[in-house]
Design a protein around this motif. Sequence first.
Motif, mmCIF file in Angstrom:
data_model
loop_
_atom_site.group_PDB
_atom_site.id
_atom_site.type_symbol
_atom_site.label_atom_id
_atom_site.label_comp_id
_atom_site.label_asym_id
_atom_site.label_seq_id
_atom_site.Cartn_x
_atom_site.Cartn_y
_atom_site.Cartn_z
ATOM 1 N N ARG A 76 0.850 -1.186 0.000
ATOM 2 C CA ARG A 76 0.000 0.000 0.000
ATOM 3 C C ARG A 76 0.885 1.235 0.000
ATOM 4 N NH1 ARG A 76 -5.256 -1.476 3.624
ATOM 5 N NH2 ARG A 76 -5.003 -3.741 3.646
ATOM 6 N N ALA A 77 0.473 2.244 -0.751
ATOM 7 C CA ALA A 77 1.249 3.474 -0.824
ATOM 8 C C ALA A 77 0.306 4.665 -0.972
ATOM 9 C CB ALA A 77 2.218 3.429 -1.996
ATOM 10 N N ASN A 78 0.343 5.561 0.005
ATOM 11 C CA ASN A 78 -0.412 6.808 -0.044
ATOM 12 C C ASN A 78 0.587 7.958 -0.115
ATOM 13 O OD1 ASN A 78 -2.583 5.116 0.425
ATOM 14 N ND2 ASN A 78 -2.656 5.570 2.610
ATOM 15 N N ARG A 79 0.396 8.862 -1.077
ATOM 16 C CA ARG A 79 1.364 9.934 -1.259
ATOM 17 C C ARG A 79 0.644 11.185 -1.768
ATOM 18 N NH1 ARG A 79 6.842 9.401 -1.824
ATOM 19 N NH2 ARG A 79 6.605 7.181 -2.195
ATOM 20 N N SER A 80 0.964 12.330 -1.185
ATOM 21 C CA SER A 80 0.374 13.600 -1.615
ATOM 22 C C SER A 80 1.227 14.219 -2.715
ATOM 23 C CB SER A 80 0.280 14.570 -0.431
ATOM 24 O OG SER A 80 -0.482 14.026 0.631
ATOM 25 N N LEU A 81 0.560 14.729 -3.743
ATOM 26 C CA LEU A 81 1.257 15.352 -4.859
ATOM 27 C C LEU A 81 0.326 16.333 -5.552
ATOM 28 C CD1 LEU A 81 -0.158 13.582 -7.284
ATOM 29 C CD2 LEU A 81 1.629 11.953 -6.729
ATOM 30 N N VAL A 87 -3.485 19.918 -4.861
ATOM 31 C CA VAL A 87 -2.808 18.929 -4.027
ATOM 32 C C VAL A 87 -3.791 17.827 -3.670
ATOM 33 C CG1 VAL A 87 -1.612 18.506 -1.853
ATOM 34 C CG2 VAL A 87 -1.231 20.656 -3.086
ATOM 35 N N VAL A 88 -3.456 16.595 -4.024
ATOM 36 C CA VAL A 88 -4.308 15.439 -3.725
ATOM 37 C C VAL A 88 -3.448 14.340 -3.139
ATOM 38 C CG1 VAL A 88 -5.980 15.967 -5.543
ATOM 39 C CG2 VAL A 88 -4.026 14.485 -6.045
ATOM 40 N N THR A 89 -4.073 13.429 -2.434
ATOM 41 C CA THR A 89 -3.381 12.255 -1.908
ATOM 42 C C THR A 89 -3.815 11.036 -2.711
ATOM 43 O OG1 THR A 89 -3.208 13.168 0.319
ATOM 44 C CG2 THR A 89 -2.982 10.789 0.101
ATOM 45 N N ILE A 90 -2.858 10.427 -3.395
ATOM 46 C CA ILE A 90 -3.129 9.236 -4.194
ATOM 47 C C ILE A 90 -3.056 8.014 -3.283
ATOM 48 C CG2 ILE A 90 -2.405 7.839 -6.158
ATOM 49 C CD1 ILE A 90 -3.480 10.587 -6.892
ATOM 50 N N VAL A 91 -4.118 7.237 -3.288
ATOM 51 C CA VAL A 91 -4.204 6.027 -2.477
ATOM 52 C C VAL A 91 -4.066 4.823 -3.408
ATOM 53 C CG1 VAL A 91 -5.667 4.662 -0.950
ATOM 54 C CG2 VAL A 91 -5.666 7.162 -0.777
ATOM 55 N N GLY A 92 -3.048 4.004 -3.198
ATOM 56 C CA GLY A 92 -2.821 2.859 -4.070
ATOM 57 C C GLY A 92 -2.577 1.580 -3.290
ATOM 58 N N ARG A 93 -2.912 0.463 -3.937
ATOM 59 C CA ARG A 93 -2.705 -0.838 -3.286
ATOM 60 C C ARG A 93 -2.496 -1.911 -4.345
ATOM 61 N NH1 ARG A 93 -7.040 -3.913 0.772
ATOM 62 N NH2 ARG A 93 -5.612 -5.571 1.485
ATOM 63 N N GLY A 223 5.816 9.710 6.845
ATOM 64 C CA GLY A 223 6.339 11.032 7.138
ATOM 65 C C GLY A 223 5.407 12.096 6.594
ATOM 66 N N THR A 224 5.711 13.337 6.894
ATOM 67 C CA THR A 224 4.935 14.462 6.388
ATOM 68 C C THR A 224 5.866 15.436 5.682
ATOM 69 O OG1 THR A 224 5.158 15.620 8.508
ATOM 70 C CG2 THR A 224 3.188 14.260 8.206
ATOM 71 N N TYR A 225 5.301 16.281 4.863
ATOM 72 C CA TYR A 225 6.090 17.258 4.136
ATOM 73 C C TYR A 225 5.149 18.356 3.622
ATOM 74 C CZ TYR A 225 4.532 14.132 0.342
ATOM 75 O OH TYR A 225 3.797 13.333 -0.492
ATOM 76 N N THR A 226 5.706 19.313 2.905
ATOM 77 C CA THR A 226 4.935 20.408 2.341
ATOM 78 C C THR A 226 4.856 20.246 0.828
ATOM 79 O OG1 THR A 226 5.655 21.911 4.098
ATOM 80 C CG2 THR A 226 4.768 22.915 2.086
ATOM 81 N N VAL A 227 3.650 20.410 0.289
ATOM 82 C CA VAL A 227 3.441 20.320 -1.152
ATOM 83 C C VAL A 227 3.016 21.690 -1.664
ATOM 84 C CG1 VAL A 227 2.295 19.087 -3.019
ATOM 85 C CG2 VAL A 227 2.651 17.951 -0.827
ATOM 86 N N SER A 228 3.688 22.187 -2.680
ATOM 87 C CA SER A 228 3.409 23.520 -3.207
ATOM 88 C C SER A 228 2.786 23.424 -4.591
ATOM 89 C CB SER A 228 4.691 24.350 -3.283
ATOM 90 O OG SER A 228 5.267 24.504 -2.002
ATOM 91 N N VAL A 238 3.328 10.878 3.242
ATOM 92 C CA VAL A 238 3.752 9.640 2.604
ATOM 93 C C VAL A 238 3.536 8.525 3.620
ATOM 94 C CG1 VAL A 238 6.160 10.058 3.306
ATOM 95 C CG2 VAL A 238 5.647 8.372 1.526
ATOM 96 N N ASP A 239 2.884 7.469 3.192
ATOM 97 C CA ASP A 239 2.562 6.351 4.086
ATOM 98 C C ASP A 239 2.624 5.073 3.254
ATOM 99 O OD1 ASP A 239 1.737 4.699 6.082
ATOM 100 O OD2 ASP A 239 -0.265 5.548 6.298
ATOM 101 N N VAL A 240 3.656 4.274 3.483
ATOM 102 C CA VAL A 240 3.906 3.088 2.679
ATOM 103 C C VAL A 240 3.992 1.863 3.576
ATOM 104 C CG1 VAL A 240 5.536 1.959 1.106
ATOM 105 C CG2 VAL A 240 5.149 4.428 0.940
#
Length: 267
Positions: A76-81, A87-93, A223-228, A238-240
């Motif tokens: 599973r991988a969730n990532r904001s981009l 800015v959206v969070t893609i949820v994948g599995r 982890g967390t971060y800033t998306v511009s 990011v959550d993997v």
Amino acid sequence: MRGSRLGVCLLALVVLAGCNGFGGAPAPETPSATDASVSGPAAVPGISDGRLTDPAALLAAHSDAMLAAGFENDYRANRSLVRDGQVVTIVGRQRTLVESNKTEYRYRVTSGAGAPSSRFDTWGNRSRQVVRGQVGDTVRYSTGPPASAADLTGTGALRSHLTASTFEVVDSQTSDGRYLVTLAATSTNASAVLPENGTDLRNYEARLVVDASGRVLQFEASGTYTVSSGATSEPGVVDVSYEVLSLGGRDIERPAWADTALANASQ
């Protein structure tokens, strides 16, 4: 649509479902190492001097041992981009079942912004694979060569995470004939973790558990971060996770929809 690009594109998007969706009998063996004679973490491929020194060697051993045994895994991988200026969070599995020696396999990939909006089911063997992709109400089939070992065993997705950080051994133990080594990230190259338009990686943690054969039984990173996006900055995440759910022989049946895909390919 012929060729394997349909499934490959989804795997790239996810960067790597349902329990009854894949068929086959439950595996009789739980993930474990059977060699209790290992003397320490240095005996595990890719690990020496108390740290992960050769991720490629570890992942090669992981892939070989997984394919030989047969397995079920879950990535599973969730990532904001930034997508379309927002800015959206893609949820994948991806959930995968493989017979021993890759005789046959099935996997399902789901992906979407905030929630899964597409689903790709794949069945294959040593000579070919077929894919059924559904995006909204549109269903398409494709055929192509069999999936790579990296796509099935998770090494394609794990490689970027293992090379992004320095991992050190934090625990090792032998219990009931099982030998497990736990490693945790002590430093991380933020640019290797962050997506485009991502900055300021914070609170990043990564941990993996491997067995004596080098199989990566568990991996977690967050982890967390800033998306511009333009003049706007928003928090990102990011959550993997990767987990080997079971090891051992199984029988995988070819799904009925695969016949439709193969019939279309022959026309």
